[in-house]
Motif scaffolding. Structure first.
Motif, PDB file in Angstrom:
ATOM      1  N   ASP A   1       0.829  -1.204   0.000  1.00 24.38           N
ATOM      2  CA  ASP A   1       0.000   0.000   0.000  1.00 24.38           C
ATOM      3  C   ASP A   1       0.860   1.249   0.000  1.00 24.38           C
ATOM      4  OD1 ASP A   1      -2.534  -1.363   0.196  1.00 24.38           O
ATOM      5  OD2 ASP A   1      -1.935  -1.882   2.243  1.00 24.38           O
ATOM      6  N   VAL A   2       2.066   1.107   0.511  1.00 23.68           N
ATOM      7  CA  VAL A   2       2.984   2.238   0.500  1.00 23.68           C
ATOM      8  C   VAL A   2       4.368   1.734   0.083  1.00 23.68           C
ATOM      9  CG1 VAL A   2       3.438   1.975   2.993  1.00 23.68           C
ATOM     10  CG2 VAL A   2       3.985   4.110   1.874  1.00 23.68           C
ATOM     11  N   ILE A   3       4.997   2.521  -0.778  1.00 23.59           N
ATOM     12  CA  ILE A   3       6.355   2.173  -1.224  1.00 23.59           C
ATOM     13  C   ILE A   3       7.231   3.409  -1.034  1.00 23.59           C
ATOM     14  CG2 ILE A   3       7.821   1.558  -3.198  1.00 23.59           C
ATOM     15  CD1 ILE A   3       5.390   0.021  -4.336  1.00 23.59           C
ATOM     16  N   ILE A   4       8.356   3.220  -0.382  1.00 17.54           N
ATOM     17  CA  ILE A   4       9.334   4.308  -0.245  1.00 17.54           C
ATOM     18  C   ILE A   4      10.592   3.902  -0.977  1.00 17.54           C
ATOM     19  CG2 ILE A   4      10.756   5.659   1.357  1.00 17.54           C
ATOM     20  CD1 ILE A   4       7.942   6.327   1.931  1.00 17.54           C
ATOM     21  N   GLU A   5      11.098   4.783  -1.808  1.00 19.17           N
ATOM     22  CA  GLU A   5      12.331   4.526  -2.544  1.00 19.17           C
ATOM     23  C   GLU A   5      13.243   5.723  -2.344  1.00 19.17           C
ATOM     24  OE1 GLU A   5      11.773   3.619  -6.655  1.00 19.17           O
ATOM     25  OE2 GLU A   5      13.886   3.056  -6.938  1.00 19.17           O
ATOM     26  N   LYS A   6      14.442   5.474  -1.872  1.00 16.12           N
ATOM     27  CA  LYS A   6      15.366   6.565  -1.544  1.00 16.12           C
ATOM     28  C   LYS A   6      16.791   6.213  -1.960  1.00 16.12           C
ATOM     29  CE  LYS A   6      13.096   9.898   0.652  1.00 16.12           C
ATOM     30  NZ  LYS A   6      13.009  10.170   2.060  1.00 16.12           N
ATOM     31  N   HIS A   7      17.569   7.270  -2.205  1.00 17.43           N
ATOM     32  CA  HIS A   7      19.010   7.099  -2.456  1.00 17.43           C
ATOM     33  C   HIS A   7      19.773   7.644  -1.251  1.00 17.43           C
ATOM     34  CE1 HIS A   7      22.968   8.481  -4.108  1.00 17.43           C
ATOM     35  NE2 HIS A   7      22.946   7.226  -4.506  1.00 17.43           N
ATOM     36  N   PHE A   8      20.748   6.899  -0.779  1.00 19.13           N
ATOM     37  CA  PHE A   8      21.527   7.292   0.397  1.00 19.13           C
ATOM     38  C   PHE A   8      23.017   7.318   0.052  1.00 19.13           C
ATOM     39  CE2 PHE A   8      17.665   5.371   1.955  1.00 19.13           C
ATOM     40  CZ  PHE A   8      17.322   6.115   3.079  1.00 19.13           C
TER      41      PHE A   8
ATOM     42  N   ARG B   1       2.291  -3.177   3.461  1.00 21.13           N
ATOM     43  CA  ARG B   1       0.829  -3.025   3.510  1.00 21.13           C
ATOM     44  C   ARG B   1       0.473  -1.984   4.561  1.00 21.13           C
ATOM     45  NH1 ARG B   1       0.532  -8.807   2.160  1.00 21.13           N
ATOM     46  NH2 ARG B   1       0.714  -9.429   4.335  1.00 21.13           N
ATOM     47  N   SER B   2      -0.777  -1.557   4.565  1.00 20.15           N
ATOM     48  CA  SER B   2      -1.171  -0.484   5.487  1.00 20.15           C
ATOM     49  C   SER B   2      -1.072  -0.910   6.947  1.00 20.15           C
ATOM     50  CB  SER B   2      -2.590   0.005   5.171  1.00 20.15           C
ATOM     51  OG  SER B   2      -3.468  -1.096   5.207  1.00 20.15           O
ATOM     52  N   ASP B   3      -1.041  -2.236   7.210  1.00 23.23           N
ATOM     53  CA  ASP B   3      -0.882  -2.682   8.600  1.00 23.23           C
ATOM     54  C   ASP B   3       0.591  -2.760   9.004  1.00 23.23           C
ATOM     55  OD1 ASP B   3       0.096  -4.865   7.252  1.00 23.23           O
ATOM     56  OD2 ASP B   3      -1.198  -6.348   8.233  1.00 23.23           O
ATOM     57  N   GLY B   4       1.487  -2.368   8.107  1.00 21.69           N
ATOM     58  CA  GLY B   4       2.909  -2.347   8.422  1.00 21.69           C
ATOM     59  C   GLY B   4       3.685  -3.574   7.952  1.00 21.69           C
ATOM     60  N   THR B   5       2.996  -4.595   7.440  1.00 17.42           N
ATOM     61  CA  THR B   5       3.705  -5.786   6.975  1.00 17.42           C
ATOM     62  C   THR B   5       4.539  -5.443   5.744  1.00 17.42           C
ATOM     63  OG1 THR B   5       1.882  -7.166   7.715  1.00 17.42           O
ATOM     64  CG2 THR B   5       3.429  -8.175   6.174  1.00 17.42           C
ATOM     65  N   ILE B   6       5.829  -5.703   5.826  1.00 20.93           N
ATOM     66  CA  ILE B   6       6.710  -5.424   4.674  1.00 20.93           C
ATOM     67  C   ILE B   6       6.511  -6.517   3.635  1.00 20.93           C
ATOM     68  CG2 ILE B   6       9.113  -5.188   3.929  1.00 20.93           C
ATOM     69  CD1 ILE B   6       9.748  -4.123   6.757  1.00 20.93           C
ATOM     70  N   THR B   7       6.219  -6.086   2.416  1.00 24.77           N
ATOM     71  CA  THR B   7       5.926  -7.059   1.358  1.00 24.77           C
ATOM     72  C   THR B   7       7.091  -7.268   0.403  1.00 24.77           C
ATOM     73  OG1 THR B   7       4.998  -5.304  -0.022  1.00 24.77           O
ATOM     74  CG2 THR B   7       3.446  -6.516   1.405  1.00 24.77           C
ATOM     75  N   ALA B   8       7.975  -6.293   0.311  1.00 28.33           N
ATOM     76  CA  ALA B   8       9.106  -6.437  -0.616  1.00 28.33           C
ATOM     77  C   ALA B   8      10.198  -5.434  -0.271  1.00 28.33           C
ATOM     78  CB  ALA B   8       8.647  -6.219  -2.066  1.00 28.33           C
TER      79      ALA B   8
ATOM     80  N   SER C   1      29.764   4.927   0.717  1.00 24.59           N
ATOM     81  CA  SER C   1      28.816   4.156  -0.085  1.00 24.59           C
ATOM     82  C   SER C   1      27.824   5.042  -0.820  1.00 24.59           C
ATOM     83  CB  SER C   1      28.018   3.212   0.819  1.00 24.59           C
ATOM     84  OG  SER C   1      27.105   3.968   1.598  1.00 24.59           O
ATOM     85  N   SER C   2      27.195   4.408  -1.805  1.00 25.61           N
ATOM     86  CA  SER C   2      26.031   4.967  -2.490  1.00 25.61           C
ATOM     87  C   SER C   2      25.003   3.843  -2.536  1.00 25.61           C
ATOM     88  CB  SER C   2      26.441   5.412  -3.901  1.00 25.61           C
ATOM     89  OG  SER C   2      25.307   5.789  -4.641  1.00 25.61           O
ATOM     90  N   MET C   3      23.780   4.124  -2.087  1.00 23.33           N
ATOM     91  CA  MET C   3      22.812   3.027  -1.935  1.00 23.33           C
ATOM     92  C   MET C   3      21.419   3.442  -2.403  1.00 23.33           C
ATOM     93  SD  MET C   3      23.909   1.776   1.891  1.00 23.33           S
ATOM     94  CE  MET C   3      23.969   3.403   2.615  1.00 23.33           C
ATOM     95  N   LYS C   4      20.723   2.504  -3.033  1.00 26.23           N
ATOM     96  CA  LYS C   4      19.315   2.717  -3.377  1.00 26.23           C
ATOM     97  C   LYS C   4      18.487   1.694  -2.620  1.00 26.23           C
ATOM     98  CE  LYS C   4      19.590   2.732  -7.908  1.00 26.23           C
ATOM     99  NZ  LYS C   4      19.289   2.818  -9.344  1.00 26.23           N
ATOM    100  N   ILE C   5      17.489   2.164  -1.920  1.00 23.75           N
ATOM    101  CA  ILE C   5      16.655   1.272  -1.108  1.00 23.75           C
ATOM    102  C   ILE C   5      15.195   1.511  -1.501  1.00 23.75           C
ATOM    103  CG2 ILE C   5      16.057   0.508   1.234  1.00 23.75           C
ATOM    104  CD1 ILE C   5      19.073   0.464   0.798  1.00 23.75           C
ATOM    105  N   LYS C   6      14.489   0.415  -1.766  1.00 30.89           N
ATOM    106  CA  LYS C   6      13.053   0.507  -2.061  1.00 30.89           C
ATOM    107  C   LYS C   6      12.354  -0.556  -1.216  1.00 30.89           C
ATOM    108  CE  LYS C   6       9.889  -0.003  -6.014  1.00 30.89           C
ATOM    109  NZ  LYS C   6       9.831  -0.442  -7.436  1.00 30.89           N
ATOM    110  N   ILE C   7      11.425  -0.104  -0.387  1.00 27.27           N
ATOM    111  CA  ILE C   7      10.707  -1.052   0.476  1.00 27.27           C
ATOM    112  C   ILE C   7       9.213  -0.753   0.380  1.00 27.27           C
ATOM    113  CG2 ILE C   7      10.350  -1.859   2.862  1.00 27.27           C
ATOM    114  CD1 ILE C   7      13.273  -1.253   3.422  1.00 27.27           C
TER     115      ILE C   7
END
Lengths: 83, 755
Positions: B194-201, B315-322, B306-312
């Motif tokens: 339900d929510v996806i966050i993708e960031k570069h660090f 679901r809306s209940d907080g269960t991480i799906t990927a 480092s240089s990193m890309k993270i995408k997580i």
């Protein structure tokens, strides 16, 4: 028979994508021999920079002669050092 | 072995440290304190360029300077094959190690040694360095990891081809290796989210920051015997590396470790030792070499940037799906960043069905990286933990709750393969939630962050000897330098196992000739693996005590029992004898068979993985961008705290270093690839006045594979701080920062953008 868990990249290269295989072996040494017979070249890939063997969830830094009676699962991880 | 721990007499107490008086009175000998008669002073000539060909080195003027006794350059070292070979517990490419400590045809970073001189005084040695003429052809350099990966980047090694890609590349690259781990199907997993966050660090290389610079004395004699006194995390590793680099028999080298003023992984390799030994072998006089702080920064290993890309997705209940993670780690001038553990640790605290982690090991024109507490883990876990915090914010879920919902527990299969055994991650989350800190209120411009961390912990080869004296006291001979209190913890285990007073056990650290091989002090292994060896050595002593008592009483050995420090007849049938203490039996040792000495040598398996959770409160000054750490709590599962004060010290120390990594520490290079802040004035590590008292909560989920439940402590606490601090800043100012360090200029920039 022991279940061996492989990473997807190793599986892609050596086991036609199978990440879980079963193999007969009574020691880790024999396991390596039998793995390499079935999947030629896999030993070299596993040992490139040193590996540890995980036997039923427990990391063994040096496991070559560990016996596998009663063991259900093996996987390989890079040798861990630390700081 | 026990999973439910009984009450102990010494284990778990806060006994006085055996090395305390020596250290507070200044008697303890650190690396630079050692001297020998006739000793020469060695100095290193270092490259002023980040990347250059060495066209020629002329040492004639230096060689003829009065007082100069030996000069070495790359031509004094054998060329070694480029292959990964075992060196004790780790695999080393000795060609790269040899080239890192002394350049051959190219210099690969500013500070790369090109020659070394031994002379009768430091002034003469420095004068000689100035007389050495090196002709360079300057080459384009690359400092940044992304720039080093680009197709038009300057290539450091013409024979480096990326491993781990198919088909094998035909052209050289700065990318030494690609690795990947995956499970499930991330595309399917993200569809469920339900929510996806993708960031570069990005993170910066940071130095281990030990207070004591590298220091060594080496002495080679005409008969080929060599001695080294040095500040190291592992005397046996120094011996092995010097043996390989200089092609000497292992038995010809004896290494004595000094007291050590910090290592944190940075003293798990060699820099000066082979140089001092090579100089001494030319001069046949002892050679002392001590790095300046500037040399420490310019030429000893930090950990990777480092240089990193993270995408997580969740679901809306907080269960991480990927989770989809891409990590690019700087290795420095030679391959070998901690990218593998970085990949393996990135998602280890969580049970995620669909995950992929890809990592790259990339060479750049900086010093070769070396281990730093939990090598690789703080970097990748920082980025992942930040994204998890942001998901929690977006879903309005407590950050501890989202972690608990997805937490790894016994039976969870880690992405890198194995299923976890008895781990205490959830216990750390529960303890954090129940802490006074987490329940306390915050004020304006203040924020709270949490983050978790994982490290494997290791075992490895260890030996111990316990010599029982005739008065019942014990000499405990150990093979690991005492960095974090191992003298105390191992003496406590010996006292517990022998049933004698802790103050009657005298621990000493042996040189390489006194015990069999011991792997180094690192990997959070010393109290775990050393403790197993000490316990076995104590059992050996007890076996001998029973045997001696059976002689004294003239009864069978099996009719003698050992209980609470005394031998007793097993029952009335065995005879009516008064119990004998260890001292009683030891006093008769000469008459019953000679000295009593217990010994153990083992390769410790069964190290228990470590998890921790940190809570950080900050206040952000919106005018200056300064971040003040208001309150900080470290919660960690340690299995069993043998000496709680030392355990707390490790937890506090790791957190302090991580806070420095988060807020201030970075290497600043100019356009020519030269380091501009090679000193503690400009490379800002936290000092006592920067930090509050760091609170600790010790969680004890015993390791079933250790008689005292030990898991290992020292590395986990450096993993969570960067994300905990970032989370607190985000909570305070409403901006999730992604680049370290989160220094005042960067905070101000973000605040200005927000306005």
């Amino acid at each position: 028979m022991v279940k061996v868990i492989l990473t997807e990249s190793l599986a892609k290269k050596y086991t036609s994508g199978e990440t879980q295989i079963t193999i007969e072996a009574n020691t880790i040494q024999k396991l390596f021999v039998n793995l390499n017979e079935r999947y030629p070249g896999i030993n070299k890939a596993l040992n490139h920079e040193g590996i540890s063997v995980v036997i039923d969830g427990e990391i063994f830094q040096d496991a070559l002669y560990e016996r596998l009676e009663g063991v259900s699962e093996i996987c390989f991880i890079p040798r861990i050092g630390g700081g | 072995m026990a999973t439910a721990l009984k009450d102990f007499k010494w284990v778990g107490t806060r006994a006085v440290r055996p090395d305390g008086v020596e250290k507070v009175t200044g008697r303890a000998k650190f690396g630079a304190d050692f001297s020998l008669p006739g000793m020469l002073i060695g100095k290193v000539l270092r490259s002023p360029h980040a990347h250059a060909k060495i066209k020629s080195i002329n040492i004639e003027a230096a060689r003829t300077l009065n007082g100069v006794k030996a000069i070495i350059t790359g031509s004094d070292f054998n060329e070694l094959p480029s292959e990964w070979v075992p060196a004790g517990e780790v695999q080393i490419n000795f060609r790269d190690l040899s080239r890192s400590i002394m350049a051959r045809n190219k210099v690969l970073f500013e500070g790369h040694p090109v020659a070394a001189v031994a002379a009768t005084s430091e002034i003469i040695a420095r004068e000689a360095l100035a007389l050495i003429k090196v002709e360079y052809e300057i080459l384009p350099h690359v400092i940044d990891v992304e720039a080093a990966m680009s197709p038009d980047a300057p290539i450091l090694h013409e024979d480096l081809f990326t491993a781990g890609v198919e088909p094998s590349p035909k052209t050289a690259s700065n990318i030494a290796k690609r690795v990947d781990y995956s499970s499930g199907n991330i595309d399917d997993g993200f569809k469920e989210a339900d929510v996806i966050i993708e960031k570069h660090f990005t993170t910066q290389p940071v130095h281990q920051g030990y207070i004591e610079p590298h220091a060594t004395v080496a002495s080679a004699s005409e008969d080929g015997q060599c001695s080294i006194w040095t500040s190291t995390q592992g005397q046996y590793v120094v011996r092995a590396y010097c043996s390989e680099v200089l092609q000497l028999d292992i038995s010809s080298i004896r290494v004595t470790p000094s007291e050590i003023g910090g290592g944190f992984g940075g003293k798990t390799t060699v820099y000066l030792e082979p140089l001092a030994l090579a100089l001494s072998k030319k001069a046949f006089r002892p050679v002392k070499m001590v790095m300046s702080r500037e040399e420490v920064f310019r030429s000893s290993g930090p950990t990777s940037g480092s240089s990193m890309k993270i995408k997580i997705g969740a679901r809306s209940d907080g269960t991480i799906t990927a989770a989809d993670v891409e990590l690019k780690y700087q290795a420095g001038a030679f391959p070998g960043s901690p990218i593998m553990p970085g990949c393996m640790c990135a998602l280890a605290p969580y049970n995620i069905s669909n995950a992929k982690v890809v990592g790259y090991d990339v060479v750049v024109n900086r010093p070769k990286v070396v281990a730093y507490r939990a090598p690789g883990a703080p970097i990748s876990e920082y980025a992942v933990e930040c994204v998890i915090n942001e998901i929690a914010t977006k879903l309005n879920i407590d950050p501890l709750d989202i972690r608990e919902k997805n937490a790894a527990k016994e039976g969870t299969r880690a992405l890198y393969g194995p299923q976890f055994g008895a781990i205490g991650y959830i216990e750390t989350l529960l303890a954090a939630r129940g802490s006074n800190h987490y329940k306390s209120k915050l004020h304006e411009n203040q924020g709270r962050g949490v983050a978790s961390g994982f490290w494997f912990n290791i075992g490895g080869e260890s030996c111990a000897t316990i010599n029982i004296n005739t008065d019942g006291t014990a000499e405990l001979v150990l093979g690991n330098p005492d960095i974090g209190g191992s003298r105390a913890s191992l003496a406590m285990i010996a006292a517990e196992a022998l049933g004698i007073d802790y103050n009657k056990v005298h621990p000493i650290i042996s040189d390489t000739s006194g015990l069999g091989y011991n792997f180094l002090t690192g990997g959070s292994r010393t109290t775990f693996a050393g403790g197993l060896a000490v316990n076995e050595a104590a059992e050996d002593v007890v076996r001998q005590i029973r045997e001696r008592a059976s002689k004294i009483w003239d009864i069978p050995e099996e009719a003698v029992t050992w209980e609470d420090g005394f031998v007793r007849p097993a029952g009335t049938n065995a005879g009516n004898f008064e119990p004998l203490s260890l001292a009683d039996v030891a006093g008769m040792a000469a008459k019953t068979g000679g000295p009593i000495s217990g010994h153990a040598q083992l390769n410790a398996q069964g190290a228990g993985p470590g998890f921790g959770t940190h809570i950080c409160d900050v206040e952000v000054d919106e005018e200056t961008g300064r971040v003040t750490i208001l309150r900080y709590t470290v919660v960690q599962d340690v299995g069993k705290a043998i000496h709680p004060s030392y355990v707390e010290g490790q937890m506090q120390g790791g957190a302090s270093q991580g806070i420095g990594w988060a807020l201030n520490e970075e290497y600043i290079y100019d356009e020519e690839g030269k380091l501009q802040n090679a000193g503690f004035l400009d490379y800002r590590i936290p000092v006592a006045s920067d930090l509050p008292m760091i609170d600790t909560i010790i969680v004890e989920v015993p390791n079933p594979r250790h008689p005292y439940g030990v898991k290992g402590v020292g590395e986990v606490p450096i993993v969570p701080p960067m994300a905990a601090v970032a989370g607190a800043i985000a909570d305070a100012i409403g901006v999730h920062l992604t680049d370290l360090p989160m220094s005042p200029p960067r905070i101000l920039k973000e605040l200005n953008k927000k306005q």
